[in-house]
Design a protein around this motif. Structure first.
Motif, PDB file in Angstrom:
ATOM      1  N   GLU A  32      22.415  65.123  56.337  1.00  0.00           N
ATOM      2  CA  GLU A  32      21.245  65.167  55.447  1.00  0.00           C
ATOM      3  C   GLU A  32      19.961  65.215  56.261  1.00  0.00           C
ATOM      4  O   GLU A  32      19.014  65.924  55.912  1.00  0.00           O
ATOM      5  CB  GLU A  32      21.227  63.925  54.542  1.00  0.00           C
ATOM      6  CG  GLU A  32      22.165  64.045  53.361  1.00  0.00           C
ATOM      7  CD  GLU A  32      22.149  62.795  52.508  1.00  0.00           C
ATOM      8  OE1 GLU A  32      21.293  61.926  52.735  1.00  0.00           O
ATOM      9  OE2 GLU A  32      23.006  62.699  51.617  1.00  0.00           O
TER      10      GLU A  32
ATOM     11  N   ARG B 118      27.431  61.902  56.699  1.00  0.00           N
ATOM     12  CA  ARG B 118      26.605  62.467  55.643  1.00  0.00           C
ATOM     13  C   ARG B 118      25.124  62.246  55.938  1.00  0.00           C
ATOM     14  O   ARG B 118      24.307  63.145  55.744  1.00  0.00           O
ATOM     15  CB  ARG B 118      26.994  61.857  54.298  1.00  0.00           C
ATOM     16  CG  ARG B 118      26.580  62.712  53.130  1.00  0.00           C
ATOM     17  CD  ARG B 118      27.094  62.196  51.815  1.00  0.00           C
ATOM     18  NE  ARG B 118      26.426  60.988  51.424  1.00  0.00           N
ATOM     19  CZ  ARG B 118      26.980  59.791  51.320  1.00  0.00           C
ATOM     20  NH1 ARG B 118      28.258  59.661  51.582  1.00  0.00           N
ATOM     21  NH2 ARG B 118      26.299  58.750  50.966  1.00  0.00           N
TER      22      ARG B 118
ATOM     23  N   GLU C 132      19.476  68.624  57.584  1.00  0.00           N
ATOM     24  CA  GLU C 132      19.082  69.534  56.511  1.00  0.00           C
ATOM     25  C   GLU C 132      17.598  69.354  56.172  1.00  0.00           C
ATOM     26  O   GLU C 132      16.868  70.329  55.999  1.00  0.00           O
ATOM     27  CB  GLU C 132      19.947  69.255  55.278  1.00  0.00           C
ATOM     28  CG  GLU C 132      19.823  70.319  54.211  1.00  0.00           C
ATOM     29  CD  GLU C 132      20.768  70.075  53.056  1.00  0.00           C
ATOM     30  OE1 GLU C 132      21.064  68.903  52.767  1.00  0.00           O
ATOM     31  OE2 GLU C 132      21.188  71.065  52.432  1.00  0.00           O
ATOM     32  N   GLU C 133      17.166  68.074  56.106  1.00  0.00           N
ATOM     33  CA  GLU C 133      15.760  67.822  55.786  1.00  0.00           C
ATOM     34  C   GLU C 133      14.831  68.347  56.877  1.00  0.00           C
ATOM     35  O   GLU C 133      13.750  68.849  56.598  1.00  0.00           O
ATOM     36  CB  GLU C 133      15.520  66.318  55.606  1.00  0.00           C
ATOM     37  CG  GLU C 133      16.024  65.807  54.273  1.00  0.00           C
ATOM     38  CD  GLU C 133      16.067  64.300  54.246  1.00  0.00           C
ATOM     39  OE1 GLU C 133      15.451  63.658  55.123  1.00  0.00           O
ATOM     40  OE2 GLU C 133      16.720  63.767  53.340  1.00  0.00           O
TER      41      GLU C 133
ATOM     42  N   THR D  16      25.582  66.876  50.678  1.00  0.00           N
ATOM     43  CA  THR D  16      24.859  67.947  51.349  1.00  0.00           C
ATOM     44  C   THR D  16      25.788  69.106  51.710  1.00  0.00           C
ATOM     45  O   THR D  16      26.966  68.907  52.010  1.00  0.00           O
ATOM     46  CB  THR D  16      24.170  67.416  52.617  1.00  0.00           C
ATOM     47  OG1 THR D  16      23.743  68.516  53.388  1.00  0.00           O
ATOM     48  CG2 THR D  16      25.076  66.566  53.449  1.00  0.00           C
TER      49      THR D  16
END
Lengths: 268, 74
Positions: A46, A42, A49-50, A21
């Motif tokens: 992630e 991570r 970000e989602e 990501t």
């Protein structure tokens, strides 16, 4: 070996199904080979970000191996004094109630020097997320015995194994705080197999989403390895963790939506 | 007949050779190289064409060095 035909057909940008990501800064992580910190970093990034909340998230980094987490996570971060991350997160969340706040702590930070801050923040029912990485040892300083070290487990300050008569019993802080009324969601996960990593990611997402509803603390313990502290290879340490850590720290949800549940899964 | 195949791309200089991806791979597609990278680690590499693009290796990789591709080949 690879056929150039297959390679040229598949290795295209539109066929990418998984890549690192962009919320993790493009620099090498400072952790040892095989360390669970990298996976948790991570998965956390992630999830942000989602959910699209990277501009609204503030993280608190601890003291320990992950003290440099602010170097790797491309979000707003602040470094707390040793063990005081929940106190700092309390202040941040009260000043900016609409931000998403999480602390990222190890077992030496959360369960040893920061016990008071952790327990009182949980008991007050502050509305942030605690991510707790438990590897049963002080990894950064050279593998000394921590409160979470298992009985009989060797460390550099208990070279003949932890003797519970003289060194005390291991602290199951996750079960301890699950009994506090201010805590809404408590779970224990691991990151050594793809299956467990996916479950951990779901738990992180659930914990961050409940911050919108002001329900109280969400606490995620991740049982991790410390291959350099345990003096093993990464694959051996994952196996050792399955055989020794999981019977003592069984995986699964402990408290969901403010209600205690029977911890079900003992990891495969 | 079109077949779904996978491929991985390893960022060689970032790989620390922990071998966690090898145990996670269901099709034994990944093995360690004989050579070493700039930091002296043996790095993960693809050794056969059995890859299905299941992403297991990339998900467990602590350093996130693996990019996974999945697509049709004729």
């Amino acid at each position: 070996m690879e056929e150039p035909f297959v390679k040229t057909q598949i290795r295209k940008d539109e066929n990418i199904v998984y890549k690192r990501t962009s919320l993790l800064v493009d620099r090498p992580l400072s952790y040892c080979p095989g360390c669970g910190h990298g996976v948790v970093h991570r998965m956390l990034m992630e999830t942000l970000e989602e959910m699209g909340i990277q501009d609204k998230t503030i993280g608190v980094s601890p003291v320990g191996c992950s003290v440099l987490a602010y170097d790797f996570m491309n979000i707003d971060m602040i470094g707390a004094a040793h063990g005081r991350a929940p106190a700092l997160a309390t202040a941040i969340k009260r000043l900016w109630p609409d931000k998403f706040v999480f602390t990222y702590q190890g077992d030496g930070d959360l369960a040893a020097i920061g016990t008071a801050e952790t327990i009182h923040a949980c008991n007050r029912g502050e509305n942030f997320t605690i991510i707790f990485i438990n590897n049963g040892i002080y990894g950064m300083t050279g593998g000394q015995m921590a409160p979470t070290t298992l009985p009989g487990m060797r460390s550099s300050t208990s070279p003949y194994g932890r003797n519970v008569l003289t060194m005390g019993h291991p602290l199951k802080i996750t079960e301890l705080i699950a009994n506090l009324p201010g805590v809404n969601y408590v779970t224990r996960q691991a990151v050594h197999t793809p299956n467990h990593v996916r479950k951990t990611k779901k738990a992180i997402r659930k914990a961050l989403e409940q911050q919108k509803e002001n329900k109280g603390i969400a606490f995620i313990e991740v049982v991790s390895n410390c291959n350099s502290g345990w003096k093993m290879t990464p694959v051996q340490s994952n196996k050792w963790m399955e055989e020794n850590m999981f019977p003592f720290y069984p995986l699964g949800d402990i408290k969901v939506d403010g209600k205690l549940v029977q911890s079900s899964e003992v990891a495969k | 007949m079109a077949k779904i195949k996978g491929d991985i791309l390893v960022n060689v200089e970032r790989c620390k050779g922990c071998e966690v991806c090898i145990t996670a791979c269901p099709s034994s597609t990944i093995a360690m190289s004989k050579e070493v990278n700039g930091k002296g680690y043996h790095f993960a590499m693809k050794v056969n064409d059995e890859c299905t693009g299941c992403m297991n290796c990339a998900i467990v990789c602590p350093d996130g060095v693996i990019t996974v591709f999945r697509g049709k080949i004729e």
